[in-house]
Design an enzyme around this catalytic site. Structure first.
Site, mmCIF file in Angstrom:
data_model
loop_
_atom_site.group_PDB
_atom_site.id
_atom_site.type_symbol
_atom_site.label_atom_id
_atom_site.label_comp_id
_atom_site.label_asym_id
_atom_site.label_seq_id
_atom_site.Cartn_x
_atom_site.Cartn_y
_atom_site.Cartn_z
ATOM 1 N N LYS A 266 16.965 27.659 -45.539
ATOM 2 C CA LYS A 266 17.641 27.641 -46.846
ATOM 3 C C LYS A 266 18.784 26.619 -46.814
ATOM 4 C CE LYS A 266 20.485 30.632 -49.883
ATOM 5 N NZ LYS A 266 21.031 31.989 -50.117
ATOM 6 N N ASP A 271 26.851 27.949 -53.044
ATOM 7 C CA ASP A 271 26.338 29.064 -53.843
ATOM 8 C C ASP A 271 27.483 29.742 -54.586
ATOM 9 O OD1 ASP A 271 25.050 31.195 -54.960
ATOM 10 O OD2 ASP A 271 24.660 32.242 -53.055
ATOM 11 N N LYS A 278 29.928 34.628 -58.597
ATOM 12 C CA LYS A 278 30.523 35.425 -57.526
ATOM 13 C C LYS A 278 32.013 35.606 -57.777
ATOM 14 C CE LYS A 278 27.511 34.054 -53.684
ATOM 15 N NZ LYS A 278 26.962 35.386 -53.374
ATOM 16 N N ASP A 289 26.062 28.288 -47.155
ATOM 17 C CA ASP A 289 24.758 28.793 -47.577
ATOM 18 C C ASP A 289 23.621 27.815 -47.239
ATOM 19 O OD1 ASP A 289 23.551 31.061 -48.533
ATOM 20 O OD2 ASP A 289 23.697 30.518 -50.646
ATOM 21 N N ASP A 348 22.340 35.107 -58.775
ATOM 22 C CA ASP A 348 22.910 34.947 -57.432
ATOM 23 C C ASP A 348 21.869 35.222 -56.340
ATOM 24 O OD1 ASP A 348 24.802 34.397 -55.554
ATOM 25 O OD2 ASP A 348 25.941 36.263 -55.821
ATOM 26 N N GLU A 350 19.415 33.538 -55.498
ATOM 27 C CA GLU A 350 18.776 32.231 -55.697
ATOM 28 C C GLU A 350 18.035 31.748 -54.454
ATOM 29 O OE1 GLU A 350 21.774 32.573 -54.649
ATOM 30 O OE2 GLU A 350 21.710 31.215 -52.931
ATOM 31 N N ARG A 352 15.958 33.205 -52.431
ATOM 32 C CA ARG A 352 14.530 33.552 -52.454
ATOM 33 C C ARG A 352 13.773 32.714 -53.483
ATOM 34 N NH1 ARG A 352 16.182 39.672 -53.654
ATOM 35 N NH2 ARG A 352 18.074 38.896 -52.639
HETATM 36 N N1 BES Z 1 24.071 33.386 -50.117
HETATM 37 C C1 BES Z 1 24.120 34.706 -50.615
HETATM 38 C C2 BES Z 1 24.109 35.756 -49.499
HETATM 39 C C3 BES Z 1 25.379 35.935 -48.734
HETATM 40 C C4 BES Z 1 26.454 36.610 -49.274
HETATM 41 C C5 BES Z 1 25.448 35.486 -47.439
HETATM 42 C C6 BES Z 1 27.599 36.790 -48.521
HETATM 43 C C7 BES Z 1 26.593 35.684 -46.688
HETATM 44 C C8 BES Z 1 27.674 36.334 -47.229
HETATM 45 C C9 BES Z 1 22.911 34.971 -51.502
HETATM 46 O O1 BES Z 1 22.480 33.900 -52.261
HETATM 47 C C10 BES Z 1 23.319 36.039 -52.446
HETATM 48 O O2 BES Z 1 24.195 35.794 -53.256
HETATM 49 N N2 BES Z 1 22.696 37.197 -52.360
HETATM 50 C C11 BES Z 1 23.037 38.290 -53.197
HETATM 51 C C12 BES Z 1 21.747 38.991 -53.563
HETATM 52 C C13 BES Z 1 21.938 40.055 -54.615
HETATM 53 C C14 BES Z 1 22.325 39.415 -55.937
HETATM 54 C C15 BES Z 1 20.654 40.825 -54.743
HETATM 55 C C16 BES Z 1 23.978 39.212 -52.423
HETATM 56 O O3 BES Z 1 23.770 39.387 -51.216
HETATM 57 O O4 BES Z 1 24.914 39.695 -53.004
HETATM 58 ZN ZN ZN Z 2 22.858 32.077 -51.533
HETATM 59 MN MN MN Z 3 23.524 33.786 -54.078
#
Ligand code: BES
Ligand code: ZN
Ligand code: MN
Length: 496
Positions: A266, A271, A278, A289, A348, A350, A352
């Site tokens: 990825k 992000d 966020k 990210d 968020d 994104e 996947r």
């Molecule tokens: N890049 C983030 C995941 C992440 C968050 C990695 C904090 C490390 C620290 C990912 O794109 C994301 O935002 N995932 C969301 C998914 C949710 C919306 C289902 C998350 O983990 O909050």
């Molecule tokens: Zn992300």
């Molecule tokens: Mn995200």
């Protein structure tokens, strides 16, 4: 840093400091014994005094030595006098190098390759010395005016008994390649989002292709991806002014007809969450990210440096995720390259969305296995903290091979279930699936989503959200899971 192997007894070598191991109960390693004899019992006197007990990872720097060929001696505790666990061996190495950073030490002899370690020999030990020293002294100075680093270490001489030379040399070379891969990964990851954009990452890949002729690089542009029907990937990049890139690296070290190992990382260079923005606190860390993508670059560089007899493909979908008038909106439905439709309930989620089209794209390589790595879910941090990366996959052999590699490389993994029962959490009333599964089991539902695009090959997914970087005072990239992947590749090539 310069690493070399020496077989001469340590008193014959020149350096600013020699590192020797001591065990509990005042027992000396072979090199400590040799040193003790050439210093009229200095080491045993110090042990008798009790200034160092020999507990694992204790250190004592002896600075003023009269009538000694060394300016300094660093005693390192190894623990009980028996083969060390691989973890304790690495702990002792970290303790050693960390205590040599502050003093003005440039050249070091490390005699610790002579210590017995459970299950591992000289090749592994030499490699670990290089990897640990490299990791401990790394500092990101590229964007500081003062480039001076804390450590002044320049030259590490690994002393080793004559008969172990060939194994140690192999380990040293592998260690150097892996260390350079880790450094590249850390450097790219630590760069900020305004420098490290998808275009910048693509340029770095092209540079790697110039210095490594066994690597061919191809960059797919937005128009190429449109033609391929990557509607899911492009729905994410639409919200950013930075053009997306799908970076492909092709390493051909194996037989023409041997199926490639495909590594997908990825490469979200920032992000912000998109319209599902966020919260501000700690948002800077979302420059990380792209750590999965950086790890693919680092691993392919290492594979090329080691000239591994394997075919390996690297795929890095790279984009930003930003809020914008043209960005994905919650409820939007997009069509992936596979034809499956996706309801974007949270913009968020994104990662996947860009990975699923890349997984579909991977099919054209007729892969032996596909391994993706991604800072995919905050839920992985809740479940596992910052110790292991999460492992999920559709093939037990592949998962077990990765678990074994993680132990050898000390780059830990923990497998989570990918059971059918979880799939229903992705149900959408309006599309083939939703891009989120609600508040339960976030790491698993993210992997469930990916699994729907990985049905035609053996596949494993590494969630590195908790392991790719450190937060807080020592904020910085870790270079994980490059050591794990390199170990997996070395094992596949029967080289370690
Ligand atoms: N890049 C983030 C995941 C992440 C968050 C990695 C904090 C490390 C620290 C990912 O794109 C994301 O935002 N995932 C969301 C998914 C949710 C919306 C289902 C998350 O983990 O909050
Ligand atoms: Zn992300
Ligand atoms: Mn995200």
């Amino acid at each position: 840093m310069d690493y070399s192997i020496e077989t001469a007894s340590i008193e014959k070598l020149q350096c600013n400091c020699v590192i020797v191991g001591v065990y509990q109960n005042q027992q000396l390693s072979p090199s400590a014994t040799a040193l003790d004899q050439s210093t009229q019992g200095l080491v045993s006197k110090i042990l008798a005094r009790g200034d160092i007990t020999g507990k694992n990872a204790e250190t004592l720097l002896i600075n003023v030595i009269e009538d000694c060929c060394f300016e300094r001696i660093l005693l390192v505790g190894l623990g009980e006098n028996k083969p060390l666990s691989s973890k304790n061996y690495r702990k002792a190495l970290y303790a050693a190098v960390n205590s040599l950073k502050k003093p003005q030490i440039k050249t070091v002899i490390c005699s610790m390759a002579e210590c017995a370690v459970e299950n591992f020999g000289s090749q592994w030990k030499a490699r670990q010395i290089v990897e640990v020293f490299n990791d401990a002294v790394y500092q990101f100075t590229a964007l500081k005016s003062d480039k001076e680093t804390e450590s002044k270490l320049e030259k590490i001489i690994i002393s080793i008994p004559e008969q172990e030379t060939s194994l140690a040399n192999t380990g040293l070379k592998q260690g150097q390649a892996i260390a350079a891969g880790v450094n590249l990964t850390k450097y790219l990851a630590d760069l900020p989002g305004n420098v490290c954009t998808p275009t910048f990452l693509a340029e770095q890949a092209l540079k790697l292709g110039e210095t490594h002729h066994s690597l061919s690089i191809n960059i797919l542009e937005e128009t190429d991806m449109k033609a391929l029907g990557m509607g899911s990937f492009l729905s994410v990049s639409r919200g950013s002014r930075q053009p997306p890139k799908l970076i492909t690296l092709d390493y051909k070290g194996g037989d023409l007809n041997s199926k490639p190992i495909v590594l997908i990382g990825k490469g979200l260079t920032f992000d912000a969450g998109g319209i599902s923005l966020k919260p501000g606190l700690g948002m800077d860390e979302m420059k990380y990210d792209m750590c999965g993508g950086a790890a693919v670059l680092g691993t392919l560089q290492a594979a090329a440096d080691m000239q591994l007899p394997l075919n390996i493909i690297g795929l890095i979908p790279s984009s930003e995720n930003m809020p914008d008038g043209d960005a994905n909106k919650p409820g939007d439905i997009v069509t992936s390259m596979s034809g499956k439709t996706i309801e974007v309930l949270n913009t968020d989620a994104e990662g996947r969305l860009i990975l699923c089209d890349t997984l579909t794209y991977a099919e054209r390589y007729n892969p032996d296995v596909v391994i993706d790595m991604a800072t995919l879910t905050g839920a992985c941090l809740v479940a596992l903290g910052r110790v292991p990366s999460g492992l999920l996959g559709n093939d037990d052999t592949l998962c077990n091979d990765l678990l074994a590699a993680s132990e050898t490389a000390n780059d830990s993994l923990w497998r989570l279930p990918l059971w059918e029962e979880y799939q229903e959490l992705l149900k959408s009333n309006f599309a083939d699936m939703a891009n989120i599964g609600g508040k339960d089991a976030g790491t698993i539902t993210a992997a469930c989503f990916l699994s729907r695009f990985a049905e035609n090959f053996r596949w494993a997914h590494l969630d590195i959200a908790g392991t790719a970087w450190r937060t807080g005072q020592t904020k910085g990239a870790t270079g994980r899971p490059v050591p794990l992947l390199c170990q997996y590749l070395l094992t596949r090539a029967h080289l370690a």
